[in-house]
Design a protein around this motif. Structure first.
Motif, PDB file in Angstrom:
ATOM      1  N   LYS A 117      40.461  22.393  26.981  1.00  0.00           N
ATOM      2  CA  LYS A 117      40.342  20.939  27.029  1.00  0.00           C
ATOM      3  C   LYS A 117      40.795  20.400  28.375  1.00  0.00           C
ATOM      4  N   ALA A 118      40.354  19.172  28.665  1.00  0.00           N
ATOM      5  CA  ALA A 118      40.757  18.513  29.901  1.00  0.00           C
ATOM      6  C   ALA A 118      42.261  18.260  29.895  1.00  0.00           C
ATOM      7  N   GLY A 119      42.881  18.446  31.058  1.00  0.00           N
ATOM      8  CA  GLY A 119      44.307  18.219  31.192  1.00  0.00           C
ATOM      9  C   GLY A 119      45.156  19.401  30.787  1.00  0.00           C
ATOM     10  N   SER A 120      44.558  20.539  30.493  1.00  0.00           N
ATOM     11  CA  SER A 120      45.322  21.706  30.070  1.00  0.00           C
ATOM     12  C   SER A 120      44.960  22.911  30.935  1.00  0.00           C
ATOM     13  N   ASP A 121      45.877  23.878  30.971  1.00  0.00           N
ATOM     14  CA  ASP A 121      45.685  25.117  31.719  1.00  0.00           C
ATOM     15  C   ASP A 121      45.641  26.286  30.745  1.00  0.00           C
ATOM     16  N   ARG A 122      44.954  27.328  31.152  1.00  0.00           N
ATOM     17  CA  ARG A 122      44.884  28.532  30.324  1.00  0.00           C
ATOM     18  C   ARG A 122      45.038  29.750  31.234  1.00  0.00           C
ATOM     19  N   LYS A 123      45.991  30.617  30.853  1.00  0.00           N
ATOM     20  CA  LYS A 123      46.172  31.861  31.599  1.00  0.00           C
ATOM     21  C   LYS A 123      45.284  32.931  30.981  1.00  0.00           C
ATOM     22  N   ILE A 124      44.501  33.587  31.829  1.00  0.00           N
ATOM     23  CA  ILE A 124      43.545  34.593  31.387  1.00  0.00           C
ATOM     24  C   ILE A 124      43.933  35.928  32.021  1.00  0.00           C
ATOM     25  N   THR A 125      44.064  36.948  31.215  1.00  0.00           N
ATOM     26  CA  THR A 125      44.324  38.296  31.715  1.00  0.00           C
ATOM     27  C   THR A 125      42.993  39.027  31.852  1.00  0.00           C
ATOM     28  N   ILE A 126      42.743  39.548  33.039  1.00  0.00           N
ATOM     29  CA  ILE A 126      41.506  40.272  33.330  1.00  0.00           C
ATOM     30  C   ILE A 126      41.860  41.736  33.582  1.00  0.00           C
ATOM     31  N   THR A 127      41.244  42.623  32.849  1.00  0.00           N
ATOM     32  CA  THR A 127      41.443  44.058  33.027  1.00  0.00           C
ATOM     33  C   THR A 127      40.151  44.660  33.553  1.00  0.00           C
ATOM     34  N   MET A 128      40.248  45.294  34.724  1.00  0.00           N
ATOM     35  CA  MET A 128      39.093  45.930  35.348  1.00  0.00           C
ATOM     36  C   MET A 128      39.204  47.443  35.190  1.00  0.00           C
ATOM     37  N   HIS A 129      38.056  48.065  35.062  1.00  0.00           N
ATOM     38  CA  HIS A 129      37.982  49.517  34.899  1.00  0.00           C
ATOM     39  C   HIS A 129      37.028  50.072  35.944  1.00  0.00           C
ATOM     40  N   VAL A 130      37.510  51.073  36.690  1.00  0.00           N
ATOM     41  CA  VAL A 130      36.687  51.706  37.714  1.00  0.00           C
ATOM     42  C   VAL A 130      35.730  52.678  37.050  1.00  0.00           C
ATOM     43  N   ILE A 131      34.432  52.416  37.205  1.00  0.00           N
ATOM     44  CA  ILE A 131      33.401  53.289  36.637  1.00  0.00           C
ATOM     45  C   ILE A 131      32.982  54.349  37.651  1.00  0.00           C
ATOM     46  N   ARG A 132      32.760  53.936  38.877  1.00  0.00           N
ATOM     47  CA  ARG A 132      32.285  54.859  39.928  1.00  0.00           C
ATOM     48  C   ARG A 132      32.854  54.400  41.258  1.00  0.00           C
ATOM     49  N   CYS A 133      33.630  55.277  41.871  1.00  0.00           N
ATOM     50  CA  CYS A 133      34.283  54.905  43.116  1.00  0.00           C
ATOM     51  C   CYS A 133      33.304  54.758  44.267  1.00  0.00           C
ATOM     52  N   GLY A 134      32.201  55.495  44.234  1.00  0.00           N
ATOM     53  CA  GLY A 134      31.254  55.441  45.348  1.00  0.00           C
ATOM     54  C   GLY A 134      30.597  54.085  45.504  1.00  0.00           C
ATOM     55  N   ASN A 135      30.649  53.240  44.484  1.00  0.00           N
ATOM     56  CA  ASN A 135      30.034  51.916  44.552  1.00  0.00           C
ATOM     57  C   ASN A 135      31.053  50.817  44.815  1.00  0.00           C
ATOM     58  N   LEU A 136      32.219  51.211  45.340  1.00  0.00           N
ATOM     59  CA  LEU A 136      33.275  50.217  45.537  1.00  0.00           C
ATOM     60  C   LEU A 136      33.737  50.202  46.980  1.00  0.00           C
ATOM     61  N   PRO A 137      34.061  48.998  47.522  1.00  0.00           N
ATOM     62  CA  PRO A 137      34.693  48.937  48.840  1.00  0.00           C
ATOM     63  C   PRO A 137      36.183  49.206  48.702  1.00  0.00           C
ATOM     64  N   MET A 138      36.721  49.965  49.624  1.00  0.00           N
ATOM     65  CA  MET A 138      38.149  50.232  49.545  1.00  0.00           C
ATOM     66  C   MET A 138      38.984  49.077  50.093  1.00  0.00           C
ATOM     67  N   ASP A 139      38.383  48.261  50.918  1.00  0.00           N
ATOM     68  CA  ASP A 139      39.067  47.075  51.431  1.00  0.00           C
ATOM     69  C   ASP A 139      38.218  45.856  51.084  1.00  0.00           C
ATOM     70  N   ALA A 140      38.615  45.167  50.049  1.00  0.00           N
ATOM     71  CA  ALA A 140      37.871  43.977  49.605  1.00  0.00           C
ATOM     72  C   ALA A 140      38.281  42.800  50.470  1.00  0.00           C
TER      73      ALA A 140
END
Length: 217
Positions: free
Chosen positions: A141-164
Protein backbone atom coordinates in the motif's frame (compact mmCIF):
# COMPACT_ATOMS: atom_id res chain seq x y z
CA UNK A 1 -91.37 77.35 -44.56
CA UNK A 2 -89.77 80.10 -42.67
CA UNK A 3 -87.63 80.43 -39.60
CA UNK A 4 -84.24 79.16 -38.54
CA UNK A 5 -83.81 76.01 -36.55
CA UNK A 6 -82.88 72.35 -36.74
CA UNK A 7 -84.55 70.31 -39.37
CA UNK A 8 -87.01 67.84 -38.03
CA UNK A 9 -87.28 64.42 -39.58
CA UNK A 10 -90.28 64.03 -41.76
CA UNK A 11 -92.89 61.43 -41.38
CA UNK A 12 -91.65 57.94 -42.04
CA UNK A 13 -87.99 58.90 -41.60
CA UNK A 14 -85.52 58.12 -38.72
CA UNK A 15 -82.25 59.62 -37.59
CA UNK A 16 -79.60 56.84 -36.77
CA UNK A 17 -76.59 57.48 -34.56
CA UNK A 18 -73.32 56.19 -35.96
CA UNK A 19 -72.02 55.33 -32.45
CA UNK A 20 -73.95 53.08 -30.09
CA UNK A 21 -75.01 54.85 -26.98
CA UNK A 22 -75.84 53.40 -23.67
CA UNK A 23 -79.50 52.94 -22.98
CA UNK A 24 -80.51 54.42 -19.70
CA UNK A 25 -82.84 51.47 -19.14
CA UNK A 26 -80.99 48.42 -20.51
CA UNK A 27 -77.30 49.41 -19.99
CA UNK A 28 -76.15 47.17 -22.90
CA UNK A 29 -73.13 49.28 -23.99
CA UNK A 30 -71.52 49.39 -20.48
CA UNK A 31 -71.93 45.57 -20.25
CA UNK A 32 -70.03 45.09 -23.51
CA UNK A 33 -67.24 47.32 -22.24
CA UNK A 34 -67.13 45.35 -18.98
CA UNK A 35 -66.76 42.04 -20.85
CA UNK A 36 -64.00 43.46 -22.96
CA UNK A 37 -62.20 44.81 -19.91
CA UNK A 38 -62.49 41.45 -18.14
CA UNK A 39 -61.09 39.58 -21.14
CA UNK A 40 -58.25 42.07 -21.44
CA UNK A 41 -57.44 41.74 -17.72
CA UNK A 42 -57.40 37.94 -17.98
CA UNK A 43 -55.22 38.03 -21.05
CA UNK A 44 -52.86 40.52 -19.36
CA UNK A 45 -52.56 38.34 -16.24
CA UNK A 46 -51.86 35.28 -18.39
CA UNK A 47 -49.17 37.11 -20.33
CA UNK A 48 -47.59 38.45 -17.14
CA UNK A 49 -47.56 34.95 -15.63
CA UNK A 50 -46.01 33.54 -18.82
CA UNK A 51 -43.37 36.28 -18.80
CA UNK A 52 -42.58 35.59 -15.14
CA UNK A 53 -42.15 31.86 -15.84
CA UNK A 54 -39.96 32.65 -18.84
CA UNK A 55 -37.78 34.91 -16.69
CA UNK A 56 -37.46 32.22 -14.02
CA UNK A 57 -36.58 29.57 -16.58
CA UNK A 58 -34.04 31.85 -18.23
CA UNK A 59 -32.52 32.71 -14.87
CA UNK A 60 -32.39 29.06 -13.86
CA UNK A 61 -30.74 28.13 -17.15
CA UNK A 62 -28.16 30.84 -16.66
CA UNK A 63 -27.44 29.72 -13.12
CA UNK A 64 -27.14 26.09 -14.30
CA UNK A 65 -24.78 27.07 -17.09
CA UNK A 66 -22.75 29.37 -14.83
CA UNK A 67 -22.47 26.92 -11.92
CA UNK A 68 -18.93 25.78 -11.03
CA UNK A 69 -18.39 22.40 -12.63
CA UNK A 70 -16.91 19.60 -10.55
CA UNK A 71 -13.52 18.61 -11.86
CA UNK A 72 -12.94 14.88 -12.47
CA UNK A 73 -10.46 13.25 -10.10
CA UNK A 74 -6.89 13.07 -11.43
CA UNK A 75 -5.87 9.72 -12.88
CA UNK A 76 -3.87 7.32 -10.75
CA UNK A 77 -0.09 7.63 -11.22
CA UNK A 78 1.82 5.02 -13.17
CA UNK A 79 3.28 2.45 -10.76
CA UNK A 80 6.89 3.13 -11.80
CA UNK A 81 6.40 6.78 -10.82
CA UNK A 82 5.64 5.99 -7.18
CA UNK A 83 7.71 2.85 -6.43
CA UNK A 84 11.32 2.89 -5.21
CA UNK A 85 13.52 -0.18 -4.80
CA UNK A 86 16.78 0.16 -2.86
CA UNK A 87 19.46 -2.27 -1.80
CA UNK A 88 19.30 -2.91 1.95
CA UNK A 89 21.93 -5.46 2.98
CA UNK A 90 23.17 -9.02 2.60
CA UNK A 91 21.08 -11.78 4.14
CA UNK A 92 21.91 -15.29 5.34
CA UNK A 93 21.24 -17.93 2.70
CA UNK A 94 18.03 -19.74 3.63
CA UNK A 95 18.27 -23.31 4.79
CA UNK A 96 17.59 -25.76 2.00
CA UNK A 97 18.84 -23.44 -0.77
CA UNK A 98 20.93 -25.23 -3.43
CA UNK A 99 24.72 -24.83 -3.50
CA UNK A 100 26.11 -21.64 -5.03
CA UNK A 101 23.21 -19.60 -3.68
CA UNK A 102 23.36 -16.24 -1.93
CA UNK A 103 20.78 -13.84 -0.53
CA UNK A 104 20.32 -10.12 -0.01
CA UNK A 105 17.48 -7.75 0.94
CA UNK A 106 15.92 -4.84 -0.92
CA UNK A 107 13.49 -2.27 0.40
CA UNK A 108 10.44 -1.50 -1.74
CA UNK A 109 8.37 1.61 -0.97
CA UNK A 110 5.20 3.06 -2.50
CA UNK A 111 4.94 6.85 -2.18
CA UNK A 112 1.31 7.49 -3.17
CA UNK A 113 -1.64 6.37 -5.23
CA UNK A 114 -3.44 3.03 -5.16
CA UNK A 115 -1.75 -0.15 -3.90
CA UNK A 116 0.95 -1.62 -6.14
CA UNK A 117 1.37 -5.33 -6.81
CA UNK A 118 4.79 -6.79 -7.65
CA UNK A 119 4.05 -9.61 -10.06
CA UNK A 120 7.62 -10.59 -11.01
CA UNK A 121 11.27 -9.90 -10.16
CA UNK A 122 14.04 -10.91 -12.59
CA UNK A 123 17.70 -10.09 -13.29
CA UNK A 124 19.55 -9.86 -16.62
CA UNK A 125 22.08 -12.70 -16.36
CA UNK A 126 21.30 -16.03 -18.00
CA UNK A 127 23.51 -17.92 -15.54
CA UNK A 128 21.44 -16.89 -12.51
CA UNK A 129 17.98 -17.69 -11.21
CA UNK A 130 16.23 -16.07 -8.27
CA UNK A 131 13.32 -16.41 -5.88
CA UNK A 132 11.79 -13.79 -3.58
CA UNK A 133 10.47 -13.88 -0.04
CA UNK A 134 7.60 -13.05 0.06
CA UNK A 135 6.97 -14.89 -3.20
CA UNK A 136 5.43 -12.94 -6.07
CA UNK A 137 2.82 -11.64 -6.51
CA UNK A 138 2.62 -9.47 -3.39
CA UNK A 139 0.95 -6.15 -2.74
CA UNK A 140 2.15 -2.97 -1.01
CA UNK A 141 0.00 0.00 0.00
CA UNK A 142 0.93 3.64 -0.40
CA UNK A 143 2.93 5.07 2.48
CA UNK A 144 4.40 1.72 3.51
CA UNK A 145 7.69 -0.11 2.98
CA UNK A 146 8.30 -3.79 2.42
CA UNK A 147 11.58 -5.64 2.88
CA UNK A 148 12.08 -8.34 0.26
CA UNK A 149 14.69 -11.09 0.55
CA UNK A 150 16.08 -12.18 -2.82
CA UNK A 151 17.97 -15.46 -3.11
CA UNK A 152 19.99 -16.01 -6.27
CA UNK A 153 21.31 -19.35 -7.47
CA UNK A 154 24.23 -19.74 -9.85
CA UNK A 155 23.21 -22.07 -12.68
CA UNK A 156 26.21 -21.67 -15.01
CA UNK A 157 29.30 -19.67 -14.27
CA UNK A 158 30.27 -19.26 -17.92
CA UNK A 159 27.27 -16.98 -18.47
CA UNK A 160 28.14 -14.61 -15.64
CA UNK A 161 30.37 -11.53 -15.36
CA UNK A 162 32.80 -11.75 -12.50
CA UNK A 163 32.74 -7.99 -12.02
CA UNK A 164 29.21 -6.62 -12.23
CA UNK A 165 29.43 -2.93 -13.07
CA UNK A 166 25.83 -1.66 -12.92
CA UNK A 167 23.67 -4.66 -12.10
CA UNK A 168 19.94 -4.12 -11.92
CA UNK A 169 16.67 -5.87 -11.18
CA UNK A 170 13.66 -5.89 -13.51
CA UNK A 171 10.48 -5.51 -11.46
CA UNK A 172 7.01 -5.92 -12.97
CA UNK A 173 4.57 -3.54 -11.26
CA UNK A 174 0.81 -3.33 -11.49
CA UNK A 175 -1.69 -0.85 -10.08
CA UNK A 176 -5.16 0.46 -11.00
CA UNK A 177 -3.76 2.37 -13.98
CA UNK A 178 -1.15 0.23 -15.72
CA UNK A 179 1.29 -2.68 -15.75
CA UNK A 180 4.94 -1.70 -16.17
CA UNK A 181 8.33 -3.39 -16.16
CA UNK A 182 10.88 -1.10 -14.56
CA UNK A 183 14.63 -1.60 -14.17
CA UNK A 184 16.11 -0.60 -10.82
CA UNK A 185 19.88 -0.04 -10.55
CA UNK A 186 20.68 -0.83 -6.94
CA UNK A 187 23.98 1.03 -6.67
CA UNK A 188 27.59 0.26 -5.85
CA UNK A 189 26.94 -1.70 -2.63
CA UNK A 190 24.80 -4.19 -4.51
CA UNK A 191 27.38 -4.35 -7.34
CA UNK A 192 30.12 -5.24 -4.82
CA UNK A 193 27.87 -7.78 -3.12
CA UNK A 194 26.99 -9.48 -6.42
CA UNK A 195 30.60 -9.54 -7.69
CA UNK A 196 31.92 -11.07 -4.47
CA UNK A 197 29.12 -13.63 -4.39
CA UNK A 198 29.77 -14.68 -7.98
CA UNK A 199 33.51 -15.01 -7.33
CA UNK A 200 32.84 -17.08 -4.24
CA UNK A 201 30.46 -19.33 -6.18
CA UNK A 202 32.56 -19.74 -9.32
CA UNK A 203 36.11 -18.82 -8.29
CA UNK A 204 38.26 -16.28 -10.12
CA UNK A 205 37.58 -17.99 -13.44
CA UNK A 206 34.48 -19.18 -15.21
CA UNK A 207 34.73 -22.80 -14.07
CA UNK A 208 31.60 -24.45 -12.83
CA UNK A 209 33.08 -25.93 -9.66
CA UNK A 210 30.93 -24.83 -6.70
CA UNK A 211 32.30 -22.76 -3.86
CA UNK A 212 30.73 -22.43 -0.40
CA UNK A 213 28.37 -19.48 -0.04
CA UNK A 214 28.76 -16.89 2.70
CA UNK A 215 26.81 -13.97 4.10
CA UNK A 216 27.81 -10.68 2.49
CA UNK A 217 26.96 -7.09 3.36
Amino acid sequence: MSGIGPLEPGEGTHAWDTQPSASPTTGRAPRVRSLLATRYARHRRAMLAFAAVAVLLAGGGYLYAARPRQQPPPPAPYPAQVVEVEYASGRPTPAGAPPRSFSFAVLLSVDSGPPVTVTRVTQPYAGLSLVTDPPTPFRTKAGSDRKITITMHVIRCGNLPMDAGLPFLDVTLRNARAIQIHSYILGTRYARHLSRALKDACGNNTSSSPKPSRHLN
